[in-house]
Design a protein around this motif. Structure first.
Motif, PDB file in Angstrom:
ATOM      1  N   SER A   1       0.853  -1.190   0.000  1.00 59.25           N
ATOM      2  CA  SER A   1       0.000   0.000   0.000  1.00 59.25           C
ATOM      3  C   SER A   1       0.886   1.236   0.000  1.00 59.25           C
ATOM      4  O   SER A   1       2.055   1.181   0.400  1.00 59.25           O
ATOM      5  CB  SER A   1      -0.923   0.023   1.219  1.00 59.25           C
ATOM      6  OG  SER A   1      -0.206   0.336   2.392  1.00 59.25           O
ATOM      7  N   VAL A   2       0.321   2.330  -0.438  1.00 57.15           N
ATOM      8  CA  VAL A   2       1.054   3.596  -0.430  1.00 57.15           C
ATOM      9  C   VAL A   2       1.305   4.044   1.007  1.00 57.15           C
ATOM     10  O   VAL A   2       2.323   4.656   1.309  1.00 57.15           O
ATOM     11  CB  VAL A   2       0.283   4.665  -1.230  1.00 57.15           C
ATOM     12  CG1 VAL A   2       0.935   6.025  -1.102  1.00 57.15           C
ATOM     13  CG2 VAL A   2       0.180   4.248  -2.691  1.00 57.15           C
ATOM     14  N   ARG A   3       0.420   3.695   1.928  1.00 54.74           N
ATOM     15  CA  ARG A   3       0.594   4.078   3.321  1.00 54.74           C
ATOM     16  C   ARG A   3       1.804   3.382   3.940  1.00 54.74           C
ATOM     17  O   ARG A   3       2.601   4.002   4.638  1.00 54.74           O
ATOM     18  CB  ARG A   3      -0.663   3.746   4.137  1.00 54.74           C
ATOM     19  CG  ARG A   3      -0.575   4.206   5.588  1.00 54.74           C
ATOM     20  CD  ARG A   3      -1.789   3.813   6.406  1.00 54.74           C
ATOM     21  NE  ARG A   3      -1.965   2.382   6.544  1.00 54.74           N
ATOM     22  CZ  ARG A   3      -1.251   1.589   7.353  1.00 54.74           C
ATOM     23  NH1 ARG A   3      -0.293   2.103   8.089  1.00 54.74           N
ATOM     24  NH2 ARG A   3      -1.476   0.304   7.418  1.00 54.74           N
ATOM     25  N   THR A   4       1.984   2.089   3.661  1.00 52.48           N
ATOM     26  CA  THR A   4       3.072   1.345   4.291  1.00 52.48           C
ATOM     27  C   THR A   4       4.368   1.371   3.471  1.00 52.48           C
ATOM     28  O   THR A   4       5.442   1.136   4.012  1.00 52.48           O
ATOM     29  CB  THR A   4       2.676  -0.119   4.556  1.00 52.48           C
ATOM     30  OG1 THR A   4       2.275  -0.720   3.328  1.00 52.48           O
ATOM     31  CG2 THR A   4       1.551  -0.188   5.570  1.00 52.48           C
ATOM     32  N   GLN A   5       4.272   1.625   2.172  1.00 49.54           N
ATOM     33  CA  GLN A   5       5.433   1.763   1.299  1.00 49.54           C
ATOM     34  C   GLN A   5       5.285   3.086   0.537  1.00 49.54           C
ATOM     35  O   GLN A   5       4.930   3.090  -0.640  1.00 49.54           O
ATOM     36  CB  GLN A   5       5.542   0.593   0.298  1.00 49.54           C
ATOM     37  CG  GLN A   5       5.893  -0.731   0.918  1.00 49.54           C
ATOM     38  CD  GLN A   5       4.674  -1.528   1.364  1.00 49.54           C
ATOM     39  OE1 GLN A   5       3.556  -1.297   0.943  1.00 49.54           O
ATOM     40  NE2 GLN A   5       4.898  -2.484   2.246  1.00 49.54           N
ATOM     41  N   PRO A   6       5.514   4.225   1.203  1.00 43.82           N
ATOM     42  CA  PRO A   6       5.240   5.530   0.597  1.00 43.82           C
ATOM     43  C   PRO A   6       6.000   5.796  -0.704  1.00 43.82           C
ATOM     44  O   PRO A   6       5.539   6.563  -1.537  1.00 43.82           O
ATOM     45  CB  PRO A   6       5.624   6.538   1.675  1.00 43.82           C
ATOM     46  CG  PRO A   6       6.093   5.792   2.846  1.00 43.82           C
ATOM     47  CD  PRO A   6       6.009   4.332   2.568  1.00 43.82           C
TER      48      PRO A   6
ATOM     49  N   ALA B   1       4.211   5.756  -4.111  1.00 46.15           N
ATOM     50  CA  ALA B   1       3.437   6.907  -4.594  1.00 46.15           C
ATOM     51  C   ALA B   1       4.207   7.700  -5.644  1.00 46.15           C
ATOM     52  O   ALA B   1       3.618   8.489  -6.381  1.00 46.15           O
ATOM     53  CB  ALA B   1       3.054   7.814  -3.427  1.00 46.15           C
TER      54      ALA B   1
ATOM     55  N   GLU C   1      -6.013   4.152  -4.041  1.00 43.78           N
ATOM     56  CA  GLU C   1      -5.661   5.376  -3.300  1.00 43.78           C
ATOM     57  C   GLU C   1      -5.686   5.137  -1.803  1.00 43.78           C
ATOM     58  O   GLU C   1      -4.875   5.679  -1.063  1.00 43.78           O
ATOM     59  CB  GLU C   1      -6.615   6.501  -3.677  1.00 43.78           C
ATOM     60  CG  GLU C   1      -6.424   6.999  -5.089  1.00 43.78           C
ATOM     61  CD  GLU C   1      -7.362   8.154  -5.428  1.00 43.78           C
ATOM     62  OE1 GLU C   1      -7.783   8.882  -4.501  1.00 43.78           O
ATOM     63  OE2 GLU C   1      -7.657   8.317  -6.614  1.00 43.78           O
ATOM     64  N   LYS C   2      -6.635   4.341  -1.343  1.00 45.16           N
ATOM     65  CA  LYS C   2      -6.745   4.011   0.081  1.00 45.16           C
ATOM     66  C   LYS C   2      -6.740   2.496   0.208  1.00 45.16           C
ATOM     67  O   LYS C   2      -7.248   1.789  -0.642  1.00 45.16           O
ATOM     68  CB  LYS C   2      -8.029   4.578   0.665  1.00 45.16           C
ATOM     69  CG  LYS C   2      -8.049   6.090   0.639  1.00 45.16           C
ATOM     70  CD  LYS C   2      -9.250   6.629   1.365  1.00 45.16           C
ATOM     71  CE  LYS C   2      -9.338   8.105   1.113  1.00 45.16           C
ATOM     72  NZ  LYS C   2      -9.182   8.933   2.218  1.00 45.16           N
TER      73      LYS C   2
ATOM     74  N   GLY D   1      -4.928  -1.288   0.515  1.00 42.00           N
ATOM     75  CA  GLY D   1      -3.800  -1.933  -0.138  1.00 42.00           C
ATOM     76  C   GLY D   1      -4.230  -3.149  -0.913  1.00 42.00           C
ATOM     77  O   GLY D   1      -5.411  -3.411  -1.100  1.00 42.00           O
TER      78      GLY D   1
ATOM     79  N   GLN E   1      -7.095  -5.798  -0.696  1.00 44.07           N
ATOM     80  CA  GLN E   1      -6.928  -6.155   0.715  1.00 44.07           C
ATOM     81  C   GLN E   1      -8.270  -6.503   1.367  1.00 44.07           C
ATOM     82  O   GLN E   1      -8.337  -7.391   2.200  1.00 44.07           O
ATOM     83  CB  GLN E   1      -6.266  -4.997   1.462  1.00 44.07           C
ATOM     84  CG  GLN E   1      -5.853  -5.332   2.865  1.00 44.07           C
ATOM     85  CD  GLN E   1      -5.067  -4.213   3.518  1.00 44.07           C
ATOM     86  OE1 GLN E   1      -5.000  -3.104   3.007  1.00 44.07           O
ATOM     87  NE2 GLN E   1      -4.462  -4.506   4.643  1.00 44.07           N
TER      88      GLN E   1
END
Length: 133
Positions: free
Chosen positions: A14-19, A22, A66-67, A69, A94
């Motif tokens: 995900s972009v949150r955990t692997q920025p 992005a 976008e949100k 994963g 996910q």
């Protein structure tokens, strides 16, 4: 995998955990770069003892939402008659229902490294090296 000698690696991207993911945007969509897919395959191959890519085909882009994963699986199968291990990378959202089909993104084959290097990477400069201006 006990029955076949294969290996399955799992994780979530995900972009949150692997920025850093992005930074790889194409037409407004975050895609997992091909180099990252290769790294996933090689790492799974390391666990199976066959970390050399013999053949690899990227079949479909791995798109990140976008949100949230995507769940990722790297499946390394048992050795075939040619001494290769089939490998594939799959993903599913996910939050997808357990019966939702997975998408195959990569398929190919892994092999063992044929031979060790005939030089010692721990010795510098290498034996027989001559300095140059």
């Amino acid at each position: 995998l006990p029955e076949t000698g294969g290996v399955v690696g799992t994780g979530v991207l995900s972009v949150r955990t692997q920025p850093w993911l992005a930074d790889h945007v194409v037409s407004g969509t975050v895609l997992v770069p091909g180099a990252a897919l290769v790294e996933l395959v090689v790492r799974a191959g390391d666990e199976a003892g066959t970390s050399v890519i013999d053949e690899l085909v990227i079949e479909a882009p791995l798109v990140l939402p976008e949100k949230g994963g995507v769940r990722v699986q790297v499946a390394v199968s048992a050795l075939d008659d040619l001494g290769r291990r089939p490998v594939a990378v799959y993903s599913a959202a996910q939050d997808a229902h357990p019966e939702t089909p997975w998408t195959r993104h990569v398929s190919g084959f892994l092999t063992k490294q044929d031979h060790a290097a005939d030089f010692d990477l721990g010795t510098w400069p290498p034996a027989g090296a001559e300095p140059v201006d």
